[in-house]
Design an enzyme around this catalytic site. Structure first.
Site, mmCIF file in Angstrom:
data_model
loop_
_atom_site.group_PDB
_atom_site.id
_atom_site.type_symbol
_atom_site.label_atom_id
_atom_site.label_comp_id
_atom_site.label_asym_id
_atom_site.label_seq_id
_atom_site.Cartn_x
_atom_site.Cartn_y
_atom_site.Cartn_z
ATOM 1 N N ASP A 170 0.700 -1.153 0.376
ATOM 2 C CA ASP A 170 0.076 0.000 0.642
ATOM 3 C C ASP A 170 1.110 1.173 0.089
ATOM 4 O OD1 ASP A 170 -1.850 1.633 0.201
ATOM 5 O OD2 ASP A 170 -3.239 1.397 2.437
ATOM 6 N N GLU A 277 -3.615 -0.305 -8.107
ATOM 7 C CA GLU A 277 -4.728 0.415 -7.446
ATOM 8 C C GLU A 277 -3.903 2.235 -7.990
ATOM 9 O OE1 GLU A 277 -6.920 0.047 -4.104
ATOM 10 O OE2 GLU A 277 -6.843 1.366 -3.705
#
Ligand SMILES: [Zn+2]
Length: 498
Positions: A170, A277
């Protein structure tokens, strides 16, 4: 030998020393593998033939002869070597690609939350992203990609989970970090190009804007593609006029170049499918629907195959507490983003800082019709500290006082409106009342954002002041830990209407 026989055999000889995690029992050929614990640690137990157990690191507890079987009972360590062997035997322990299924990320800062997270996902048709940690979090928790992934997989094994799950590296900013995460086996990568996003564009006058814009090498190409183009979304017209096109291009073009570079790297480096993402949430600039449109069209034009897009949505998104702002206004603006995403197609909208945003969950799920991903992290940590407050009030009081001392320093990297004066004086409240602190925004944020200082605090001899004691309490009261945490995550998942 069947599962029951193995359980009986193990219980008869070791039942006084070890508790078996029954759902974890798995069979491969003539060998059984399962998770056990004593009062201090967890282990991988292997019961089977001499051959298979020999590669695992640990100690032979005993050899048995039952009928024709010669059995070895081995106690193995929960280390990386053993986990790799186990992943080879049971492929369901490997993270996988999610694609456009609705998905939910459960960051786990202590690395012991996965079994609880899995309890919450039970019966829900939502793809769990169980390993999820940002570069910043790893720094603050002194963990690394491998540890984050391994901990989550051991959690899957303990719970006996055989379904798919994702592993999200992330908020990654550099190719070097992408490479490290890919090497460890991560399947999802969240690119954070915020260092390349310009937030000063709105302040420029026309002359400065033109001058900067003309310096962009492909400025004419961009104009040809977008200038004057309009898109009608829900009766509202999105038009790239000269000013808005120049502003948006200048704000995001360097970021898009960076994303393209990162994507090219991953595409060549990762052999299997991966989820990508793009996150532009951690910038001061709220992403307008027009900017959303521009980012997606540019990424698609330049061949970036991404699955999730995290925008900076309207409102005040603070850690570990409810959405602050006008929910109706959010719903109106968000519906434009959702329609835009559905019209263009091929990707999900991702909500970051998703912990405890109960009022916006139903809107998010309905408007996107399930084309959504949500990330939570801090809320699991808060539930864990809440269990510490319930079971070891003195330790909690120490943590709380320490957090108060560190709050001023730690809040610098967050957008917060926390007011410490609203937090009750813990010297004046009873042990039983400590748990109420976890229902109040200010005290939640106090513990939420100081996690790094709490976990890294050491005494003069270099020993952790809190970390080991927190793990000890949660290990001792594991059932309560799993129960509180899974209930809390369930509250999130149920609002997604699944
Ligand atoms: Zn984010």
């Amino acid at each position: 030998m069947n599962k029951q026989d193995v359980l009986q055999l193990f219980d008869k000889h070791y039942g006084d020393r070890y508790k078996v995690y029954v759902p974890s029992i798995k069979l491969e050929k003539n060998n059984y593998f399962f998770m056990v614990r004593d009062n201090h640690n967890k282990y991988l137990a292997g019961v089977g033939t001499r051959e298979i157990c020999k590669d695992f690191e640990g100690d032979n507890l005993e050899e048995f002869k039952i009928d024709k079987y010669e059995l070895i009972v081995k106690r193995c360590y929960l280390n990386h070597h053993n986990l790799n062997l186990l992943r080879g035997i049971f492929p369901h322990l490997n993270p996988s690609f999610c694609g456009l299924q609705p998905s939910f990320g459960t960051g786990d800062r202590l690395g012991i939350a996965t079994p609880a997270h899995l309890q919450a996902f039970k019966g829900k048709d939502i793809f769990p992203v169980l390993a999820q940690q940002s570069v910043r979090e790893m720094d603050r928790t002194e963990r690394n990609w491998q540890k984050v992934l391994d901990d989550a997989i051991w959690g899957c094994f303990e719970a006996g989970y055989e379904g798919p799950f994702g592993a999200d590296a992330d908020h990654v900013k550099e190719i070097k970090e992408l490479k490290e995460a890919a090497d460890c086996g991560f399947t999802m990568f969240t690119l954070d190009p915020s260092d390349f996003i310009r937030n000063d564009i709105k302040k420029l006058d026309k002359q400065e804007l033109d001058q900067l814009y003309n310096q962009i090498p492909n400025s004419k190409e961009i104009e040809g593609l977008y200038l004057g183009k309009s898109n009608k979304i829900k009766g509202q017209e999105l038009i790239f006029d000269e000013k808005s096109l120049k502003e948006i291009t200048l704000t995001y073009s360097e970021a898009i170049n960076h994303i393209v570079k990162c994507y090219e790297f991953l595409k060549n480096y990762k052999k299997n499918d991966f989820d990508l993402e793009i996150s532009v949430d951690e910038t001061p600039t709220v992403t307008s629907p027009l900017a959303h449109l521009f980012i997606v069209l540019e990424l698609q034009r330049r061949g970036v195959d991404f699955q999730n897009l995290a925008l900076h949505f309207l409102g005040d998104w603070q850690k570990g507490v409810e959405y602050k702002g006008d929910v109706k206004q959010f719903a109106r603006e968000f519906s434009l983003h959702a329609i835009l995403a559905k019209t263009i197609g091929g990707y999900k909208l991702s909500l970051h800082t998703g912990s405890d945003k109960f009022s916006v969950y139903p809107i998010f799920a309905q408007e996107t019709e399930g084309l959504c991903h949500i990330k939570t992290a801090g809320t699991s940590w808060l539930e864990e500290v809440k269990v510490v407050a319930m079971k070891d009030p003195d330790l909690y009081r120490e943590i709380h006082r320490f957090a108060l001392k560190n709050f001023k320093k730690d809040r610098a990297s967050y957008n917060l409106t926390t007011d410490l004066s609203r937090i009750p004086d813990i010297d004046k409240i009873s042990d039983e009342q400590l748990v109420d602190l976890f229902n109040k925004p200010d005290s939640r944020q106090l513990i939420h954002i100081t996690y790094g200082s709490i976990l890294r605090a050491r005494d003069k001899e270099g020993k952790y002041i809190f970390k080991d004691r927190i793990y000890k309490v949660l290990f001792q009261y594991e059932e309560d830990h799993y129960q509180e945490l899974s209930n809390h995550i369930k509250r999130h998942l149920e609002l997604l209407n699944k």
